[in-house]
Design a protein around this motif. Structure first.
Motif, PDB file in Angstrom:
ATOM      1  N   ILE A 105       0.980  -1.358   0.204  1.00 54.17           N
ATOM      2  CA  ILE A 105       0.112  -0.038  -0.178  1.00 54.17           C
ATOM      3  C   ILE A 105       1.354   1.548  -0.521  1.00 54.17           C
ATOM      4  CG2 ILE A 105      -1.731   1.185   1.056  1.00 54.17           C
ATOM      5  CD1 ILE A 105      -3.143  -1.609   2.114  1.00 54.17           C
ATOM      6  N   ASN A 122      -3.909  -5.679   0.960  1.00 55.65           N
ATOM      7  CA  ASN A 122      -3.631  -6.326   2.224  1.00 55.65           C
ATOM      8  C   ASN A 122      -4.552  -5.481   3.221  1.00 55.65           C
ATOM      9  OD1 ASN A 122      -2.430  -3.638   2.560  1.00 55.65           O
ATOM     10  ND2 ASN A 122      -0.061  -4.946   2.123  1.00 55.65           N
ATOM     11  N   ILE A 151      -6.271   5.696  14.761  1.00 56.43           N
ATOM     12  CA  ILE A 151      -6.235   7.915  14.154  1.00 56.43           C
ATOM     13  C   ILE A 151      -6.281   7.434  12.809  1.00 56.43           C
ATOM     14  CG2 ILE A 151      -4.689   8.853  14.573  1.00 56.43           C
ATOM     15  CD1 ILE A 151      -5.862   8.758  17.091  1.00 56.43           C
ATOM     16  N   GLY A 152      -6.960   8.537  11.501  1.00 59.23           N
ATOM     17  CA  GLY A 152      -6.904   7.807   9.837  1.00 59.23           C
ATOM     18  C   GLY A 152      -7.355   6.669   9.603  1.00 59.23           C
ATOM     19  N   TYR A 153      -8.708   7.734   9.229  1.00 56.76           N
ATOM     20  CA  TYR A 153      -9.809   6.599   9.001  1.00 56.76           C
ATOM     21  C   TYR A 153     -10.143   6.642   7.218  1.00 56.76           C
ATOM     22  CZ  TYR A 153     -14.439   5.447  10.323  1.00 56.76           C
ATOM     23  OH  TYR A 153     -15.695   4.169  10.628  1.00 56.76           O
ATOM     24  N   GLY A 154      -8.665   5.449   6.787  1.00 59.46           N
ATOM     25  CA  GLY A 154      -8.419   5.571   5.134  1.00 59.46           C
ATOM     26  C   GLY A 154      -8.890   3.834   5.066  1.00 59.46           C
ATOM     27  N   GLY A 180      -8.352   1.589   8.818  1.00 57.46           N
ATOM     28  CA  GLY A 180      -9.137   2.544   9.773  1.00 57.46           C
ATOM     29  C   GLY A 180     -10.552   1.798   9.237  1.00 57.46           C
ATOM     30  N   TYR A 222     -10.545   9.950  14.429  1.00 54.47           N
ATOM     31  CA  TYR A 222      -9.846  11.050  14.032  1.00 54.47           C
ATOM     32  C   TYR A 222      -9.404  10.890  12.301  1.00 54.47           C
ATOM     33  CZ  TYR A 222      -7.117  15.428  13.234  1.00 54.47           C
ATOM     34  OH  TYR A 222      -6.632  16.577  12.737  1.00 54.47           O
ATOM     35  N   ILE A 252      -7.768  13.879   9.238  1.00 51.20           N
ATOM     36  CA  ILE A 252      -7.131  15.118   8.956  1.00 51.20           C
ATOM     37  C   ILE A 252      -8.830  15.181   7.473  1.00 51.20           C
ATOM     38  CG2 ILE A 252      -5.117  15.695   9.679  1.00 51.20           C
ATOM     39  CD1 ILE A 252      -4.081  14.247   6.952  1.00 51.20           C
ATOM     40  N   LYS A 308     -14.530  12.202   6.502  1.00 52.44           N
ATOM     41  CA  LYS A 308     -14.644  11.370   6.019  1.00 52.44           C
ATOM     42  C   LYS A 308     -15.812  10.800   6.561  1.00 52.44           C
ATOM     43  CE  LYS A 308     -11.098  10.149   4.952  1.00 52.44           C
ATOM     44  NZ  LYS A 308     -10.582   8.860   3.131  1.00 52.44           N
ATOM     45  N   VAL A 331      -2.931   6.266   9.944  1.00 49.44           N
ATOM     46  CA  VAL A 331      -1.985   7.396   9.074  1.00 49.44           C
ATOM     47  C   VAL A 331      -1.353   6.651   8.420  1.00 49.44           C
ATOM     48  CG1 VAL A 331      -2.987   8.814  11.037  1.00 49.44           C
ATOM     49  CG2 VAL A 331      -0.328   8.076  10.699  1.00 49.44           C
ATOM     50  N   ASP A 332      -1.702   7.243   7.046  1.00 51.56           N
ATOM     51  CA  ASP A 332      -0.819   7.399   5.568  1.00 51.56           C
ATOM     52  C   ASP A 332       0.935   7.921   5.950  1.00 51.56           C
ATOM     53  OD1 ASP A 332      -0.490  10.059   4.620  1.00 51.56           O
ATOM     54  OD2 ASP A 332      -2.342   9.417   4.083  1.00 51.56           O
ATOM     55  N   ASN A 361       3.661  13.185   8.690  1.00 50.28           N
ATOM     56  CA  ASN A 361       3.711  12.005  10.307  1.00 50.28           C
ATOM     57  C   ASN A 361       4.341  11.944  11.138  1.00 50.28           C
ATOM     58  OD1 ASN A 361       0.316  12.642   9.710  1.00 50.28           O
ATOM     59  ND2 ASN A 361       0.516  11.039   8.339  1.00 50.28           N
TER      60      ASN A 361
HETATM   61  N1  LIG Z   1       2.045  -3.183   8.981  1.00 46.94           N
HETATM   62  C1  LIG Z   1       1.824  -3.604   7.570  1.00 46.94           C
HETATM   63  O1  LIG Z   1       2.117  -4.443   7.444  1.00 46.94           O
HETATM   64  C2  LIG Z   1       0.793  -2.315   6.249  1.00 46.94           C
HETATM   65  C3  LIG Z   1       1.074  -1.811   6.666  1.00 46.94           C
HETATM   66  N2  LIG Z   1      -0.104  -0.196   6.155  1.00 46.94           N
HETATM   67  C4  LIG Z   1       0.242   0.736   6.558  1.00 46.94           C
HETATM   68  O2  LIG Z   1      -1.217   1.110   7.042  1.00 46.94           O
HETATM   69  C5  LIG Z   1      -1.312   3.176   6.846  1.00 46.94           C
HETATM   70  C6  LIG Z   1      -2.762   2.917   5.769  1.00 46.94           C
HETATM   71  O3  LIG Z   1      -3.236   2.602   5.202  1.00 46.94           O
HETATM   72  P1  LIG Z   1      -4.066   2.397   4.346  1.00 46.94           P
HETATM   73  O4  LIG Z   1      -4.907   2.734   5.247  1.00 46.94           O
HETATM   74  O5  LIG Z   1      -4.518   1.709   3.386  1.00 46.94           O
HETATM   75  O6  LIG Z   1      -3.865   4.223   3.739  1.00 46.94           O
HETATM   76  P2  LIG Z   1      -5.329   5.574   3.165  1.00 46.94           P
HETATM   77  O7  LIG Z   1      -4.092   6.139   2.141  1.00 46.94           O
HETATM   78  O8  LIG Z   1      -6.920   4.477   2.913  1.00 46.94           O
HETATM   79  O9  LIG Z   1      -6.058   6.365   4.440  1.00 46.94           O
HETATM   80  C7  LIG Z   1      -4.706   6.767   5.249  1.00 46.94           C
HETATM   81  C8  LIG Z   1      -5.791   7.429   6.647  1.00 46.94           C
HETATM   82  O10 LIG Z   1      -5.183   8.641   7.467  1.00 46.94           O
HETATM   83  C9  LIG Z   1      -5.918   9.714   7.200  1.00 46.94           C
HETATM   84  N3  LIG Z   1      -4.686  10.361   7.664  1.00 46.94           N
HETATM   85  C10 LIG Z   1      -2.853  11.141   7.939  1.00 46.94           C
HETATM   86  N4  LIG Z   1      -2.561  11.656   7.763  1.00 46.94           N
HETATM   87  C11 LIG Z   1      -3.437  12.113   9.471  1.00 46.94           C
HETATM   88  C12 LIG Z   1      -3.271  12.921  10.606  1.00 46.94           C
HETATM   89  N5  LIG Z   1      -2.223  13.341  10.688  1.00 46.94           N
HETATM   90  N6  LIG Z   1      -4.068  12.363  10.934  1.00 46.94           N
HETATM   91  C13 LIG Z   1      -5.742  11.550  10.824  1.00 46.94           C
HETATM   92  N7  LIG Z   1      -5.393  11.255   9.827  1.00 46.94           N
HETATM   93  C14 LIG Z   1      -4.642  11.077   8.666  1.00 46.94           C
HETATM   94  C15 LIG Z   1      -5.990  10.312   5.842  1.00 46.94           C
HETATM   95  O11 LIG Z   1      -6.589  11.501   5.250  1.00 46.94           O
HETATM   96  C16 LIG Z   1      -6.026   8.602   5.496  1.00 46.94           C
HETATM   97  O12 LIG Z   1      -7.665   9.260   5.358  1.00 46.94           O
HETATM   98  C17 LIG Z   1      -0.197   3.564   6.164  1.00 46.94           C
HETATM   99  O13 LIG Z   1       0.576   3.998   7.037  1.00 46.94           O
HETATM  100  C18 LIG Z   1       0.460   1.907   5.337  1.00 46.94           C
HETATM  101  O14 LIG Z   1       0.940   2.279   4.741  1.00 46.94           O
HETATM  102  C19 LIG Z   1      -0.800  -0.300   4.918  1.00 46.94           C
HETATM  103  C20 LIG Z   1      -0.629  -2.209   4.609  1.00 46.94           C
HETATM  104  C21 LIG Z   1       0.226  -3.239   5.677  1.00 46.94           C
END
Ligand SMILES: NC(=O)C1=CN([C@@H]2O[C@H](COP(=O)(O)OP(=O)(O)OC[C@H]3O[C@@H](n4cnc5c(N)ncnc54)[C@H](O)[C@@H]3O)[C@@H](O)[C@H]2O)C=CC1
Ligand SMILES: O=C(O)C(=O)COP(=O)(O)O
Length: 629
Positions: A303, A327, A376-379, A382, A399, A401, A404, A430-431, A436
């Motif tokens: 991702i 994933n 934190i981070g409702y993507g 989340g 929460y 930013i 959502k 969060v991303d 961040n």
């Molecule tokens: N541990 C692992 O193996 C994996 C880790 N990840 C990581 O998980 C994280 C989330 O992935 P997704 O949900 O797919 O990403 P996404 O991009 O769909 O969601 C991230 C959300 O965080 C929000 N956001 C960003 N900065 C923020 C802040 N300071 N405060 C609040 N909200 C904030 C964004 O607006 C977005 O809604 C990413 O960092 C990704 O790289 C993803 C897949 C596997």
């Protein structure tokens, strides 16, 4: 091509990269106490037979005596062999399909293994000549049919004699027994094939030595040439095996490495690479991108794309792709499991029992039902966590930013502190944007409730781990689940130390949130298909930095792709040049994003060098690509 030419292909180490009997032996002897000795003996006998130093008939009998085969060994071997097809054979599938009537495979290998591998190339069953096993009524292999010509000395000679071919015959292979066909006067030409192995005495006896199948087209002056010289793909970090196979089937040369590479190694590897595939560990910096002259596309088979300098990729006209949701579910399931295990103190108690200490207790162990989960981070992750947590009876607050939509009964908070102060469990999703860095620091931990459970499965730098160590040491926190770490090792099996290892109620996982077979397979399929259709047809669907265009397939002689900085007036200049050169535009597509303008033009003729140079010279042009139909 000259009419009436028949091509006789060897199978082991020619059509496939390996000796099929050796692969079968590896599988059949996997648990055998004499595995190493027997494999070594088989290899040595094969080598002597292939160099013509040992009777083929005896070599086959000797090797078979060392094996104890059953049907399941064959099934496993077939799957492996399908992945070991020689790259230049794989990329010239059309050659085999077009000349199916004139192509024979002649081999001492067994038909049960050969046919599933060669049949997808359109080769006719009656043109495949091989040995065959004999089975007992339970499907176990009793032995093989000694009467087959190919099981005997000079077997290929006898077989070709029996075929009584009228055409000009060309024998292609890597072994001395392939040369014997020419020596017996049954082929006009013997071509030694050295892509997989070079045997000096065989090469010395050959009329021609070819390193790849394309060499045959040149040697035999066949007008059938491979359409383009194959582009190279470099895959790092144990990307799912589907991907290597997919690119090979689509005519690419592929190199796969299990780990990540450091900057120096990556720089030197990339000079001739068109597509780079990575996961979260490989840092693709501005310097690396600048040095990668042939790089057209970059695939993050995960991702996150924070490991890639996206701005530099835009400047160089390199399209970046990822798998934004393949994933997601895997991460969510791990987070849910960790929440439950930490709430029950199960990580600590399991650790004790592993050391022989029986600590049965309900003190401090809780159900998660009714507890407040703060996300934190409702993507993608989340929000899916939110749904599953609610299904378990948890209350969800979050929460983000961005604005959502709260799913189910989840409650949106307008400030991160609201989540931190109210939640029983805080989970970070969060991303990986730079801003961040240390989003969660000592102040954030101070706001959290005593007895809080904390999870980070996003990126290491979003959390100040020194502050986390402090708060764990203070006893304020009930436990934590951490999947992402500072300076994670490049190789999958490595030593790793973190101060968090001193605590009991922690779940520390080596960045496996997305590491399930389901996720990796889906990521592999999703990203490789997008990369391939970008490089071959210009479609940019799924790109994170290019304007997304899904294009019709190519129906005209050429497709010209013009990538430029998104400034006004470029399209007009492109079209003026097409008009002046007398090219008729058959179809045109334009899309822009903030940085890039992406113009695709299908034209009715081959674009000449002058026109290409003029297109490249338009101010603000980043890159011009030409795709032939
Ligand atoms: N541990 C692992 O193996 C994996 C880790 N990840 C990581 O998980 C994280 C989330 O992935 P997704 O949900 O797919 O990403 P996404 O991009 O769909 O969601 C991230 C959300 O965080 C929000 N956001 C960003 N900065 C923020 C802040 N300071 N405060 C609040 N909200 C904030 C964004 O607006 C977005 O809604 C990413 O960092 C990704 O790289 C993803 C897949 C596997
Ligand atoms: O998808 C992501 O962003 C991840 O963090 C997973 O990374 P990985 O593919 O396991 O190196």
């Amino acid at each position: 091509m000259q009419r009436n030419t028949t091509f006789l292909f060897d199978f082991d180490s020619t059509f496939i990269q390996v000796e099929s009997l050796e692969i079968l032996a590896e599988i059949a002897l996997a648990n055998h106490p004499e595995k190493a000795e027997r494999l070594q003996a088989i290899q040595s006998i094969t080598e002597q037979a292939m160099e013509g130093r040992y009777s083929y008939q005896e070599s086959l009998a000797e090797r078979m005596k060392l094996l104890d085969l059953n049907q399941s060994h064959l099934t496993q071997a077939i799957e492996l062999l399908k992945q070991k097809i020689t790259p230049s054979i794989l990329r010239n599938r059309a050659f085999f399909q077009t000349h199916a009537d004139n192509i024979h495979v002649i081999t001492g290998a067994f038909i049960e293994l050969v046919w599933p591998v060669v049949s997808p190339f359109g080769i006719k069953r009656e043109n495949v000549h091989a040995n065959r096993f004999i089975y007992d009524y339970e499907g176990d292999v009793l032995g093989y049919d000694h009467h087959q010509l190919l099981a005997q000395d000079q077997g290929k000679v006898k077989l070709v004699q029996k075929l009584a071919l009228k055409d000009d015959v060309i024998m292609i292979g890597d072994g001395y027994n392939d040369y014997e066909v020419k020596a017996a006067g049954l082929a006009s030409t013997f071509v030694a094939f050295t892509e997989n192995i070079t045997r000096n005495n065989v090469a010395d006896a050959a009329d021609a030595v070819i390193h790849e199948l394309e060499g045959l087209f040149i040697t035999c002056q066949l007008p059938f040439t491979s359409p383009k010289s194959p582009k190279k793909v470099l895959l790092l970090e144990n990307i799912h095996p589907f991907v290597e196979l997919y690119f090979k089937e689509n005519g690419f040369l592929v190199e796969s490495l299990p780990g990540a590479l450091n900057a120096k190694e990556l720089h030197s590897k990339l000079h001739d690479v068109s597509i780079l595939g990575i996961r979260s560990k490989t840092e693709v910096t501005a310097n690396i991108i600048e040095g990668a002259e042939k790089l057209e596309a970059l695939g993050a088979f995960c991702i996150g794309t924070n490991q890639i300098d996206i701005n530099k990729a835009c400047e160089q006209g390199i399209a970046v792709f990822n798998a934004p949701f393949s994933n997601t579910r895997s991460v969510v399931e791990l987070a849910i499991a960790e929440i439950i295990l930490l709430a029950r103190n199960a990580a600590a108690l399991s650790g004790k029992l592993a050391k022989g200490q029986w600590h049965k207790s309900s003190t401090g162990a809780h159900e998660v039902r009714g507890k407040t989960l703060g996300i934190i981070g409702y993507g993608n992750i989340g929000s899916q966590l939110s749904i599953i947590a609610e299904a378990l009876g948890m209350r969800v607050i979050f929460y983000d930013i961005a604005d959502k939509l709260p799913l189910g009964n989840a409650k949106r908070c307008h400030h991160m502190d609201e989540v931190l102060t109210q939640a029983d469990i805080v989970s970070i999703h969060v991303d990986g944007r730079k801003e961040n860095h240390h989003l969660i620091d000592a102040k954030s931990f101070a706001l959290m409730k005593p007895g809080v459970i904390f999870l980070n499965l996003s990126r290491d730098f979003t959390v100040d781990y020194e502050a986390l160590n402090e708060v764990m040491r203070s006893g304020k926190m009930k436990g934590c689940g951490i999947d992402v770490f500072t300076n994670e090792p490049h190789e999958s099996k490595s030593e790793y130390q973190t101060p968090l290892q001193q605590f009991e109620n922690v779940i520390l996982t080596p960045h496996i949130g997305g590491s399930t077979e389901e996720a990796q397979q889906h990521i592999g399929e999703y990203v490789s298909k997008n990369l391939c259709s970008y490089v071959n047809e210009g479609s940019s669907t799924g790109s994170v930095n290019f304007p997304q265009l899904s294009l019709p397939s190519m129906n005209y002689p050429q497709r010209i792709i013009h990538i430029h900085k998104n400034v006004p007036g470029i399209l007009a200049q492109i079209n003026r040049l097409f008009a002046e050169s007398g090219s008729n535009i058959e179809g045109q597509f334009l899309k822009t994003n903030q940085e890039i303008g992406y113009v695709i033009t299908d034209i009715n003729r081959q674009c000449d060098d002058k026109l290409l140079q003029q297109l490249q010279a338009i101010p603000h042009t980043i890159k011009v690509r030409v795709l032939d139909k």
